[in-house]
Design an enzyme around this catalytic site. Structure first.
Site, PDB file in Angstrom:
ATOM      1  N   ASN A  84      -1.990   5.208 -28.620  1.00  0.00           N
ATOM      2  CA  ASN A  84      -2.709   5.090 -27.356  1.00  0.00           C
ATOM      3  C   ASN A  84      -4.161   5.536 -27.421  1.00  0.00           C
ATOM      4  OD1 ASN A  84      -2.984   5.173 -24.268  1.00  0.00           O
ATOM      5  ND2 ASN A  84      -3.254   7.331 -24.810  1.00  0.00           N
ATOM      6  N   SER A 135      -3.154  -2.034 -26.889  1.00  0.00           N
ATOM      7  CA  SER A 135      -4.337  -2.822 -27.216  1.00  0.00           C
ATOM      8  C   SER A 135      -5.105  -3.042 -25.915  1.00  0.00           C
ATOM      9  CB  SER A 135      -3.938  -4.142 -27.870  1.00  0.00           C
ATOM     10  OG  SER A 135      -5.076  -4.902 -28.219  1.00  0.00           O
ATOM     11  N   TYR A 149     -16.372  -3.395 -29.121  1.00  0.00           N
ATOM     12  CA  TYR A 149     -15.048  -3.062 -28.583  1.00  0.00           C
ATOM     13  C   TYR A 149     -14.051  -4.167 -28.933  1.00  0.00           C
ATOM     14  CZ  TYR A 149     -11.472  -1.621 -25.197  1.00  0.00           C
ATOM     15  OH  TYR A 149     -10.296  -1.213 -24.610  1.00  0.00           O
ATOM     16  N   LYS A 153     -10.489  -4.018 -31.141  1.00  0.00           N
ATOM     17  CA  LYS A 153      -9.199  -4.427 -30.581  1.00  0.00           C
ATOM     18  C   LYS A 153      -8.641  -5.680 -31.254  1.00  0.00           C
ATOM     19  CE  LYS A 153      -8.437  -1.171 -27.596  1.00  0.00           C
ATOM     20  NZ  LYS A 153      -7.301  -0.249 -27.780  1.00  0.00           N
TER      21      LYS A 153
END
Length: 285
Positions: A84, A135, A149, A153
């Site tokens: 997480n 995700s 970012y 991801k």
């Protein structure tokens, strides 16, 4: 249902904190990581030995391995792992410093890989386990102002998909969670913006500057989202992907369809680069 043992990174805020609270309230046990000691002391006081807290940064493999080893020893087994911990870095690619880019990748992508590598020996030895990788809708979409970012991801997505195939024979299943916008502390504690350059004023990349002020509508209820993630751990087989939020569903399906629309017309032209039947390939290049 028997109580389960969870290992969760980043339990001090956001999804991690909400998940830990829900799990402990229903009688499960949680081993969680935090970077700031004392940030979950209230939960420790309330739930005692049901919550084990380790100080670990996902950029530190040794700390993660120690936290995973401690959890497995204390609880006897780890049933569910939730990867997480992470944060969002936004701005145009040119606006970031090299250090900002490296830390984003080190945390979101390499941190996820380190976490999984730390817990895998325990899951493999016990012959079962569920890995839930948090995700983002950003792992399957692409928008101006979020290039770094997205890079982190999208990397997580590829890693987790391949991982699922690698560990299936050991009884380990993997789920990728794709949340849309959620009304958590993300826009404050877990969001970082690049120093803006005037060259990008008024361009599509500049829209992310409004994130800091909270001027972007956010539809997702984090409590309901977390409950859905927890429930998914009991689904057999594990859902390969779990989409959370109407905005996430709309964004993902729109962009996937757009990619198909770009690719399908190239079916014949793509084949023109193959060897013909009359030719004999001599090897892979």
């Amino acid at each position: 249902m028997a109580a389960q043992n969870w290992f969760i990174t980043g339990i001090n805020s956001g999804f991690g904190r909400e998940m830990t609270e829900q799990l402990l309230a229903r009688g499960d046990r949680v081993a969680g990581t935090v970077r700031t000691p004392g940030s979950v002391d209230d939960l420790v006081a309330r739930y005692g030995e049901a919550l084990r807290v380790a100080r670990a940064d996902v950029t530190n493999a040794d700390q993660l391995r120690a936290a995973a080893d401690d959890a497995a020893t204390a609880f006897g087994r780890i049933d569910v792992v939730v990867v997480n911990a992470g944060y969002g870095l936004f701005g145009a690619a040119e606006e970031f410093t090299d250090e900002q880019i490296e830390h984003q990748i080190d945390t979101n992508l390499l941190g996820s890989i380190r976490t999984v590598r730390a817990v895998l020996p325990h899951l493999r030895a016990q012959g079962s386990g569920r890995i839930i990788q948090i995700s983002s809708v950003a792992g399957l979409t692409a928008n101006a102002g979020a290039s770094i970012y997205h890079a982190s991801k999208w990397g997580v997505e590829g890693f987790a998909e391949a991982l699922a195939r690698e560990v299936a024979s050991f009884g380990i299943e993997v789920t990728l969670v794709e949340p849309g916008g959620a009304r958590t502390s993300f826009s404050h504690s877990s969001l970082r913006l690049a120093e803006p350059m005037s060259a990008y004023d008024g361009t599509p990349a500049a829209f992310v500057r409004a994130l800091r002020g909270g001027n972007v509508p956010i539809p997702g209820d984090p409590v309901r989202m977390v409950t859905r993630v927890i429930d998914s751990a009991d689904e057999r087989p594990a859902p390969p992907r779990l989409v959370l939020g109407s905005d996430a569903y709309a964004g993902i399906t729109t962009q996937l369809q757009s990619r198909l629309d770009q690719l399908l017309p190239q079916q014949k032209s793509a084949a023109t680069t193959d060897f013909t039947d009359a030719e004999s390939p001599q090897g892979v290049r």
